[in-house]
Design a protein around this motif. Structure first.
Motif, PDB file in Angstrom:
ATOM      1  N   LEU A 145      50.906  83.960  99.089  1.00  0.00           N
ATOM      2  CA  LEU A 145      50.660  82.807  98.226  1.00  0.00           C
ATOM      3  C   LEU A 145      51.950  82.136  97.775  1.00  0.00           C
ATOM      4  CD1 LEU A 145      47.700  84.176  96.096  1.00  0.00           C
ATOM      5  CD2 LEU A 145      47.613  82.330  97.781  1.00  0.00           C
ATOM      6  N   THR A 146      53.091  82.835  97.835  1.00  0.00           N
ATOM      7  CA  THR A 146      54.364  82.228  97.427  1.00  0.00           C
ATOM      8  C   THR A 146      54.973  81.356  98.512  1.00  0.00           C
ATOM      9  OG1 THR A 146      55.699  84.117  98.146  1.00  0.00           O
ATOM     10  CG2 THR A 146      54.900  84.135  95.868  1.00  0.00           C
ATOM     11  N   SER A 147      54.479  81.455  99.725  1.00  0.00           N
ATOM     12  CA  SER A 147      55.022  80.597 100.781  1.00  0.00           C
ATOM     13  C   SER A 147      54.481  79.182 100.626  1.00  0.00           C
ATOM     14  CB  SER A 147      54.699  81.151 102.169  1.00  0.00           C
ATOM     15  OG  SER A 147      53.327  81.042 102.434  1.00  0.00           O
ATOM     16  N   GLU A 148      55.241  78.214 101.148  1.00  0.00           N
ATOM     17  CA  GLU A 148      54.874  76.817 100.949  1.00  0.00           C
ATOM     18  C   GLU A 148      53.611  76.405 101.701  1.00  0.00           C
ATOM     19  OE1 GLU A 148      58.608  76.212 102.249  1.00  0.00           O
ATOM     20  OE2 GLU A 148      59.390  76.754 100.287  1.00  0.00           O
ATOM     21  N   ASP A 149      53.393  76.972 102.849  1.00  0.00           N
ATOM     22  CA  ASP A 149      52.240  76.563 103.665  1.00  0.00           C
ATOM     23  C   ASP A 149      51.309  77.744 103.919  1.00  0.00           C
ATOM     24  OD1 ASP A 149      54.116  77.846 105.188  1.00  0.00           O
ATOM     25  OD2 ASP A 149      53.826  76.607 106.967  1.00  0.00           O
ATOM     26  N   SER A 150      50.780  78.320 102.839  1.00  0.00           N
ATOM     27  CA  SER A 150      49.914  79.482 103.006  1.00  0.00           C
ATOM     28  C   SER A 150      48.499  79.023 103.358  1.00  0.00           C
ATOM     29  CB  SER A 150      49.902  80.328 101.733  1.00  0.00           C
ATOM     30  OG  SER A 150      49.428  79.581 100.651  1.00  0.00           O
ATOM     31  N   SER A 151      47.967  79.650 104.386  1.00  0.00           N
ATOM     32  CA  SER A 151      46.599  79.375 104.805  1.00  0.00           C
ATOM     33  C   SER A 151      45.743  80.605 104.518  1.00  0.00           C
ATOM     34  CB  SER A 151      46.560  79.043 106.296  1.00  0.00           C
ATOM     35  OG  SER A 151      46.946  80.178 107.052  1.00  0.00           O
ATOM     36  N   HIS A 152      44.463  80.439 104.632  1.00  0.00           N
ATOM     37  CA  HIS A 152      43.533  81.551 104.423  1.00  0.00           C
ATOM     38  C   HIS A 152      43.840  82.690 105.387  1.00  0.00           C
ATOM     39  CE1 HIS A 152      39.900  83.784 103.702  1.00  0.00           C
ATOM     40  NE2 HIS A 152      39.526  83.649 104.962  1.00  0.00           N
ATOM     41  N   GLU A 153      44.090  82.345 106.641  1.00  0.00           N
ATOM     42  CA  GLU A 153      44.379  83.363 107.649  1.00  0.00           C
ATOM     43  C   GLU A 153      45.671  84.108 107.331  1.00  0.00           C
ATOM     44  OE1 GLU A 153      43.671  80.112 108.564  1.00  0.00           O
ATOM     45  OE2 GLU A 153      41.589  80.528 109.096  1.00  0.00           O
ATOM     46  N   GLN A 154      46.688  83.381 106.871  1.00  0.00           N
ATOM     47  CA  GLN A 154      47.963  84.012 106.544  1.00  0.00           C
ATOM     48  C   GLN A 154      47.808  84.953 105.352  1.00  0.00           C
ATOM     49  OE1 GLN A 154      51.024  81.281 105.371  1.00  0.00           O
ATOM     50  NE2 GLN A 154      52.639  82.826 105.471  1.00  0.00           N
ATOM     51  N   ILE A 155      47.018  84.580 104.382  1.00  0.00           N
ATOM     52  CA  ILE A 155      46.809  85.425 103.204  1.00  0.00           C
ATOM     53  C   ILE A 155      46.092  86.716 103.598  1.00  0.00           C
ATOM     54  CG2 ILE A 155      45.596  85.577 100.990  1.00  0.00           C
ATOM     55  CD1 ILE A 155      46.133  82.531 100.715  1.00  0.00           C
ATOM     56  N   VAL A 156      45.046  86.598 104.413  1.00  0.00           N
ATOM     57  CA  VAL A 156      44.314  87.786 104.860  1.00  0.00           C
ATOM     58  C   VAL A 156      45.215  88.673 105.724  1.00  0.00           C
ATOM     59  CG1 VAL A 156      42.385  88.572 106.295  1.00  0.00           C
ATOM     60  CG2 VAL A 156      42.054  86.686 104.694  1.00  0.00           C
ATOM     61  N   GLN A 157      45.965  88.064 106.618  1.00  0.00           N
ATOM     62  CA  GLN A 157      46.863  88.823 107.481  1.00  0.00           C
ATOM     63  C   GLN A 157      47.935  89.550 106.662  1.00  0.00           C
ATOM     64  OE1 GLN A 157      48.906  86.409 110.380  1.00  0.00           O
ATOM     65  NE2 GLN A 157      48.518  87.935 111.960  1.00  0.00           N
ATOM     66  N   SER A 158      48.470  88.903 105.650  1.00  0.00           N
ATOM     67  CA  SER A 158      49.471  89.538 104.794  1.00  0.00           C
ATOM     68  C   SER A 158      48.868  90.681 103.986  1.00  0.00           C
ATOM     69  CB  SER A 158      50.097  88.513 103.856  1.00  0.00           C
ATOM     70  OG  SER A 158      50.819  87.558 104.585  1.00  0.00           O
ATOM     71  N   ALA A 159      47.644  90.526 103.533  1.00  0.00           N
ATOM     72  CA  ALA A 159      46.977  91.600 102.801  1.00  0.00           C
ATOM     73  C   ALA A 159      46.765  92.815 103.695  1.00  0.00           C
ATOM     74  CB  ALA A 159      45.638  91.116 102.250  1.00  0.00           C
ATOM     75  N   ILE A 160      46.324  92.580 104.925  1.00  0.00           N
ATOM     76  CA  ILE A 160      46.114  93.688 105.865  1.00  0.00           C
ATOM     77  C   ILE A 160      47.443  94.364 106.204  1.00  0.00           C
ATOM     78  CG2 ILE A 160      45.405  94.249 108.225  1.00  0.00           C
ATOM     79  CD1 ILE A 160      43.264  92.004 107.903  1.00  0.00           C
ATOM     80  N   THR A 161      48.472  93.559 106.433  1.00  0.00           N
ATOM     81  CA  THR A 161      49.787  94.117 106.757  1.00  0.00           C
ATOM     82  C   THR A 161      50.341  94.919 105.592  1.00  0.00           C
ATOM     83  OG1 THR A 161      50.229  92.266 108.241  1.00  0.00           O
ATOM     84  CG2 THR A 161      52.128  93.534 107.491  1.00  0.00           C
ATOM     85  N   GLY A 162      50.248  94.385 104.382  1.00  0.00           N
ATOM     86  CA  GLY A 162      50.724  95.105 103.200  1.00  0.00           C
ATOM     87  C   GLY A 162      49.994  96.420 103.003  1.00  0.00           C
ATOM     88  N   ALA A 163      48.680  96.400 103.184  1.00  0.00           N
ATOM     89  CA  ALA A 163      47.897  97.634 103.045  1.00  0.00           C
ATOM     90  C   ALA A 163      48.289  98.655 104.105  1.00  0.00           C
ATOM     91  CB  ALA A 163      46.409  97.313 103.127  1.00  0.00           C
ATOM     92  N   ALA A 164      48.474  98.190 105.338  1.00  0.00           N
ATOM     93  CA  ALA A 164      48.821  99.112 106.426  1.00  0.00           C
ATOM     94  C   ALA A 164      50.198  99.732 106.220  1.00  0.00           C
ATOM     95  CB  ALA A 164      48.757  98.376 107.764  1.00  0.00           C
ATOM     96  N   ILE A 165      51.169  98.922 105.848  1.00  0.00           N
ATOM     97  CA  ILE A 165      52.530  99.431 105.664  1.00  0.00           C
ATOM     98  C   ILE A 165      52.596 100.405 104.493  1.00  0.00           C
ATOM     99  CG2 ILE A 165      54.883  98.771 104.978  1.00  0.00           C
ATOM    100  CD1 ILE A 165      54.499  96.245 106.677  1.00  0.00           C
ATOM    101  N   SER A 166      51.990 100.053 103.379  1.00  0.00           N
ATOM    102  CA  SER A 166      52.058 100.947 102.213  1.00  0.00           C
ATOM    103  C   SER A 166      51.254 102.232 102.439  1.00  0.00           C
ATOM    104  CB  SER A 166      51.585 100.233 100.960  1.00  0.00           C
ATOM    105  OG  SER A 166      50.260  99.817 101.100  1.00  0.00           O
ATOM    106  N   THR A 167      50.142 102.148 103.148  1.00  0.00           N
ATOM    107  CA  THR A 167      49.375 103.359 103.453  1.00  0.00           C
ATOM    108  C   THR A 167      50.160 104.266 104.392  1.00  0.00           C
ATOM    109  OG1 THR A 167      47.309 102.147 103.173  1.00  0.00           O
ATOM    110  CG2 THR A 167      47.210 104.217 104.387  1.00  0.00           C
ATOM    111  N   ALA A 168      50.777 103.680 105.407  1.00  0.00           N
ATOM    112  CA  ALA A 168      51.583 104.485 106.330  1.00  0.00           C
ATOM    113  C   ALA A 168      52.755 105.135 105.606  1.00  0.00           C
ATOM    114  CB  ALA A 168      52.093 103.607 107.477  1.00  0.00           C
ATOM    115  N   ALA A 169      53.401 104.391 104.719  1.00  0.00           N
ATOM    116  CA  ALA A 169      54.519 104.959 103.958  1.00  0.00           C
ATOM    117  C   ALA A 169      54.040 106.115 103.080  1.00  0.00           C
ATOM    118  CB  ALA A 169      55.174 103.876 103.110  1.00  0.00           C
ATOM    119  N   ASN A 170      52.879 105.955 102.464  1.00  0.00           N
ATOM    120  CA  ASN A 170      52.350 107.022 101.629  1.00  0.00           C
ATOM    121  C   ASN A 170      52.009 108.262 102.441  1.00  0.00           C
ATOM    122  OD1 ASN A 170      49.947 108.518 100.301  1.00  0.00           O
ATOM    123  ND2 ASN A 170      50.786 107.284  98.641  1.00  0.00           N
ATOM    124  N   LEU A 171      51.368 108.061 103.594  1.00  0.00           N
ATOM    125  CA  LEU A 171      50.978 109.194 104.423  1.00  0.00           C
ATOM    126  C   LEU A 171      52.185 109.883 105.064  1.00  0.00           C
ATOM    127  CD1 LEU A 171      47.782 107.728 106.124  1.00  0.00           C
ATOM    128  CD2 LEU A 171      47.897 109.390 104.266  1.00  0.00           C
TER     129      LEU A 171
END
Length: 176
Positions: A145-171
């Protein structure tokens, strides 16, 4: 007690930060968010300055993009357009402005992630991969959401990426 304070060295003071943290704001949540923010903001500033130094050195040698993918060099040209100013003052002002912006982004992301994981740990009574996944998804969405041209797809993709990276780091935290 005052004799102890007089004999402490700078190295002793720095070692004490590892034990108690950098800040004591009265609540563990505030301490954690602030400490994460400050540490990540510093890393973000170092990353922004070193990236700019690399591209400046690359331009100084007359080399092309150095074999970098076009999305990296194209993003660089769009992010820091004023750094090729006519004067050094204009370039320095742009560098400071953009470094501050990037360090603020890094700090906000780290503070948000740390605060959400702490809050979920307190609310659920446990710290596991689920807390990391939710915190990573929320932080990823906020960054998109902080990027200038955020789209719905970019927001969903960033949420999935953030969840995947933080889950992998935790595991993987227990393995290494």
């Amino acid at each position: 007690m005052s004799g102890d304070l007089e004999t402490r060295t700078l190295l002793d003071e720095l070692r004490s930060f590892d034990k108690g943290g950098l800040f004591d704001l009265g609540h563990p949540l505030l301490n954690r968010i602030t400490e994460s923010f400050v540490k990540a903001a510093g890393i973000g500033a170092i990353q922004a300055v070193s990236r700019e130094a690399y591209f400046t050195a690359l331009e100084g040698t007359g080399a092309d993009s150095g074999g970098l993918p076009p999305e990296i060099t194209a993003g660089k040209k769009q992010r820091f357009p004023d750094l090729r100013g006519e004067t050094n003052k204009k370039s320095l002002e742009a560098l400071v402005k953009n470094t501050g912006k990037e360090s603020l982004q890094w700090g906000l992301a780290a503070g948000m992630y740390s605060g959400v994981t702490y809050g979920l740990k307190e609310a659920r009574g446990t710290h596991d991969w689920k807390n990391s996944a939710v915190a990573g998804a929320i932080t990823g969405m906020a960054l998109a959401l902080t990027s200038e041209d955020s789209s719905h797809e970019q927001i969903v993709q960033s949420a999935i990426t953030g969840a995947a990276i933080s889950t992998a780091a935790n595991l993987l935290a227990g393995i290494f």
